[in-house]
Write a protein that holds these residues in place. Structure first.
Motif, PDB file in Angstrom:
ATOM      1  N   SER A 213      14.788  52.026  16.368  1.00  0.00           N
ATOM      2  CA  SER A 213      16.257  52.490  17.193  1.00  0.00           C
ATOM      3  C   SER A 213      16.874  53.329  15.996  1.00  0.00           C
ATOM      4  O   SER A 213      16.476  52.275  15.196  1.00  0.00           O
ATOM      5  CB  SER A 213      16.559  52.397  17.990  1.00  0.00           C
ATOM      6  OG  SER A 213      16.994  51.346  17.958  1.00  0.00           O
TER       7      SER A 213
ATOM      8  N   LEU B 219      14.488  43.953  16.611  1.00  0.00           N
ATOM      9  CA  LEU B 219      14.207  45.603  17.401  1.00  0.00           C
ATOM     10  C   LEU B 219      13.514  46.354  16.333  1.00  0.00           C
ATOM     11  O   LEU B 219      13.142  47.874  17.319  1.00  0.00           O
ATOM     12  CB  LEU B 219      15.727  46.349  16.454  1.00  0.00           C
ATOM     13  CG  LEU B 219      16.872  45.759  16.635  1.00  0.00           C
ATOM     14  CD1 LEU B 219      18.088  46.216  16.077  1.00  0.00           C
ATOM     15  CD2 LEU B 219      17.136  46.452  17.998  1.00  0.00           C
ATOM     16  N   GLN B 220      12.584  46.308  15.562  1.00  0.00           N
ATOM     17  CA  GLN B 220      11.500  47.659  15.541  1.00  0.00           C
ATOM     18  C   GLN B 220      10.449  47.153  15.381  1.00  0.00           C
ATOM     19  O   GLN B 220       8.892  47.392  15.440  1.00  0.00           O
ATOM     20  CB  GLN B 220      11.680  47.668  13.860  1.00  0.00           C
ATOM     21  CG  GLN B 220      10.929  46.905  12.969  1.00  0.00           C
ATOM     22  CD  GLN B 220      11.774  46.999  11.439  1.00  0.00           C
ATOM     23  OE1 GLN B 220      11.896  47.738  10.736  1.00  0.00           O
ATOM     24  NE2 GLN B 220      12.051  45.865  10.172  1.00  0.00           N
TER      25      GLN B 220
ATOM     26  N   SER C 285       9.832  49.519  24.329  1.00  0.00           N
ATOM     27  CA  SER C 285      10.487  49.539  23.549  1.00  0.00           C
ATOM     28  C   SER C 285      12.135  48.939  24.239  1.00  0.00           C
ATOM     29  O   SER C 285      12.195  48.909  24.876  1.00  0.00           O
ATOM     30  CB  SER C 285      10.902  50.487  22.527  1.00  0.00           C
ATOM     31  OG  SER C 285      11.755  51.773  23.480  1.00  0.00           O
TER      32      SER C 285
ATOM     33  N   THR D   3      17.674  48.306  27.446  1.00  0.00           N
ATOM     34  CA  THR D   3      18.254  48.072  26.828  1.00  0.00           C
ATOM     35  C   THR D   3      19.057  47.127  26.798  1.00  0.00           C
ATOM     36  O   THR D   3      19.068  46.803  28.674  1.00  0.00           O
ATOM     37  CB  THR D   3      19.073  49.510  26.984  1.00  0.00           C
ATOM     38  OG1 THR D   3      20.506  49.892  25.189  1.00  0.00           O
ATOM     39  CG2 THR D   3      20.124  50.167  28.022  1.00  0.00           C
TER      40      THR D   3
ATOM     41  N   GLU E  72      11.126  51.747  28.187  1.00  0.00           N
ATOM     42  CA  GLU E  72      12.265  51.606  26.930  1.00  0.00           C
ATOM     43  C   GLU E  72      13.465  50.450  27.950  1.00  0.00           C
ATOM     44  O   GLU E  72      13.623  50.495  29.678  1.00  0.00           O
ATOM     45  CB  GLU E  72      12.412  52.486  27.365  1.00  0.00           C
ATOM     46  CG  GLU E  72      14.112  52.144  26.133  1.00  0.00           C
ATOM     47  CD  GLU E  72      14.882  53.075  24.769  1.00  0.00           C
ATOM     48  OE1 GLU E  72      15.805  53.587  24.714  1.00  0.00           O
ATOM     49  OE2 GLU E  72      14.019  54.423  25.617  1.00  0.00           O
TER      50      GLU E  72
ATOM     51  N   SER F 122      16.515  48.588  22.591  1.00  0.00           N
ATOM     52  CA  SER F 122      17.475  49.135  21.763  1.00  0.00           C
ATOM     53  C   SER F 122      18.269  48.333  22.535  1.00  0.00           C
ATOM     54  O   SER F 122      18.775  47.323  23.968  1.00  0.00           O
ATOM     55  CB  SER F 122      17.759  50.254  22.062  1.00  0.00           C
ATOM     56  OG  SER F 122      18.052  50.884  23.641  1.00  0.00           O
TER      57      SER F 122
END
Length: 612
Positions: free
Chosen positions: A361, A355-356, A336, A307, A305, A338
């Protein structure tokens, strides 16, 4: 690990907090080191290891030859009890050595409610709490972070405060410490020299006097101390240090992911927001460099992940280009991404689709106030139409939950503004009913409110906080008008907000109450398991202090503020002008549309311009 530590760890929760040895932790040969630094975060391992600033400073210092920086976190109550019982002093995670033997102990101060942990960690290290009681052989105690913009409540305990961004000034302070040791300086000589480094505030070099009514009369610099200490900033983020090889924790932490800082500063001018003023001017990072660093950090750490971090991520101009560059690698590698800190006025379908791609998220927006009048008063620069448009985009794209953050007790707020929060939540829920393509899962609108805390160096630094009773009355008013089962309401504890307001705008006299509360057992005050307002009220009473004097009292324009000798670069005259605009509900354009002349641009080197 010695047998004492083995016995202790078998008796505490989450022993991985205290063992060190994580992947990418730095261990150096003591014989090759001449400066040892304990980088202390006055909260748990899980929170401290989620802090990007800690990771940056840790990596930066350990890249310096002859410098060894180790991490230290506040031990939870069970571990503290065992340490005191066994006579084990506070130690660095990398070596296990007592930090009292280090040269420098530095604290990261991001929240006023951690102040008692600072004192507790000094005591666990076996060091006197107050600077005046520490001898020449003891470590230098420094502190930085957002709370350093009002250093006064901690002034008797800390030798040096570092204002602003620490990448450059930390290196300079280490070099000064090395020189002082090499040449055999006394501590007073070191402090005097440190005061001449821009961005370093030495509290012992300022004398504070008070009027009969308790208001600060003067903060006078002693010989050699500057009249004003202005924060330091990193001029070029593209050249700044980024920890690509970062520590991978051995236990779960709050933000267990790669964090990419896309820019510093904020183009907005929310009048309540200390970070928005304190981190000016805006400086952005090149998207190609961010893609390179993000991919490298994921490869090294194995994180799944990532961010993007900033005060307002959707204000980053090349955001979609950056997302495309990262997703080209993230998608096939199942990483992923975010994007926190999104604004309701620039949330787009294109952004939502990005985002998806890997994992959907949650969506969070912060209107902050329930009516347009109050949003204009706080200069939020977001309209109800912006929020509705963004929620329509999200709901039509398949989202079925949105979190909305607000504050209660903002200057000029009325009951109409409070009820406006309920009306806004109902409109968002109705919008979902009208636009969601799949209603089988239902909808969840989470409304959260926090109590407004006036902060130094903001347009509202002169404003009072509403009383605890008034805050709870407004909470009840809102709760009674928001009964739909699809709307969930959370409100922040007013007691901790009250104490935060006390220390946010406090002066040096609060140090006595801080120490008294700590001696009575105060620690981890941001945790409900430990916090006791009664304990604090007893401490204030014992020291002859009225906490309402600090939290609930309006300041006059010409009042000497305790933090008047430190500067974020934003002129006080500009802040007062913004306060006056608030009472007229007049907005100030964001920095991208028009330079407001706040003064922060003067911090940039000649020839450079703000990236807004």
């Amino acid at each position: 690990m010695d047998r004492t530590m083995e016995m202790i760890l078998s008796r505490v929760q989450k022993p991985a907090r205290y063992t060190g040895g994580e992947y990418n932790a730095v261990v150096k040969d003591r014989k090759q080191v001449d400066i040892r630094v304990a980088l202390c975060f006055p909260d748990t391992y899980e929170i401290g290891m989620s802090n990007l600033g800690i990771r940056i400073l840790y990596g930066l210092m350990n890249e310096l030859e002859g410098v060894w920086c180790e991490r230290v976190f506040a031990p939870w109550g069970d571990m503290e009890d065992e340490m005191r019982r066994e006579g084990l002093p506070l130690y660095g995670l990398e070596s296990g050595d007592p930090i009292a033997d280090f040269d420098v102990i530095g604290f990261s101060l991001g929240y006023e409610m951690a102040y008692t942990n600072v004192l507790n960690m000094l005591d666990l290290a076996g060091l006197p709490l107050r600077s005046e009681d520490r001898d020449e052989d003891m470590p230098l105690i420094i502190a930085g972070g957002t709370c350093a913009y009002n250093p006064e409540p901690l002034a008797p305990f800390v030798d040096i405060f570092s204002l602003g961004e620490g990448e450059d000034v930390t290196v300079e302070l280490i070099a000064l410490s090395r020189r002082a040791r090499r040449e055999g300086w006394q501590r007073c000589e070191l402090l005097a020299a440190a005061a001449r480094i821009p961005g370093l505030y030495v509290p012992s070099l300022y004398r504070v006097t008070y009027r009969e009514d308790g208001v600060v009369s003067s903060v006078t610099p002693l010989e050699g101390a500057p009249e004003l200490v202005t924060k330091r900033i990193v001029q070029d983020l593209n050249q700044s240090y980024f920890p690509v090889k970062t520590i991978v924790p051995s236990t779960e932490i709050v933000h267990d992911r790669v964090m990419l800082e896309v820019f510093r500063g904020c183009i907005r001018g929310c009048r309540f927001c200390q970070a928005g003023y304190a981190y000016r001017p805006v400086r952005s990072k090149d998207p190609a460099l961010l893609v390179e660093q993000g991919i490298a950090a994921c490869k090294d750490s194995g994180y799944q992940e990532m961010t993007l971090s900033s005060l307002s991520t959707s204000d980053y101009r090349p955001l979609e280009r950056l997302c495309d560059g990262l997703l080209e690698w993230c998608e096939p590698n199942l990483v992923s991404m975010s994007l926190p800190s999104l604004r309701a006025d620039n949330f787009s379908m294109g952004l939502m689709e990005r985002l998806q791609h890997v994992r959907k998220s949650g969506l969070t927006f912060a209107p902050e106030a329930g009516t347009q009048r109050l949003r204009d008063a706080i200069n939020k620069n977001v309209t109800e139409a912006d929020l509705i448009k963004s929620c329509r985009t999200a709901f039509s794209g398949g989202w079925n939950s949105v979190k909305l953050y607000f504050m209660l007790g903002l200057p000029t707020e009325t009951d109409e503004d409070v009820l406006g929060i309920a009306e806004l939540a109902k409109k968002v829920l109705q919008l979902w009913r009208e636009t969601a393509p799949d209603k089988r899962r239902g909808c969840r609108i989470t409304v959260s409110t926090a109590c407004f805390v006036p902060k130094p160096h903001t347009a509202f630094q002169w404003e009072p906080q509403v009383t605890r009773e008034e805050y709870l009355r407004r909470v009840k008013l809102l709760r009674d008008n928001m009964r739909d089962k699809s709307i969930v309401y959370h409100w922040h504890d007013p007691d901790t907000s009250f104490l935060e307001a006390v220390f946010s705008r406090g002066d040096r006299r609060l140090a006595d109450a801080l120490e008294a509360a700590w001696r009575d057992g105060a620690k981890f005050d941001s945790w409900s398991e430990y916090f006791s307002l009664d304990r604090w009220m007893c401490a204030f009473e014992a020291c002859g202090l009225d906490p309402a004097f600090y939290a609930n009292r309006a300041r006059e324009k010409d009042e000497v503020l305790p933090w008047s000798r430190v500067s974020t670069g934003v002129r006080p005259e500009f802040l007062w002008k913004e306060r006056e605009a608030a009472y007229q509900a007049v907005i100030t354009p964001d920095c991208r549309r028009q330079c407001t002349g706040c003064g922060a641009n003067l911090l940039l080197e000649k020839g450079r311009v703000c990236d807004a």
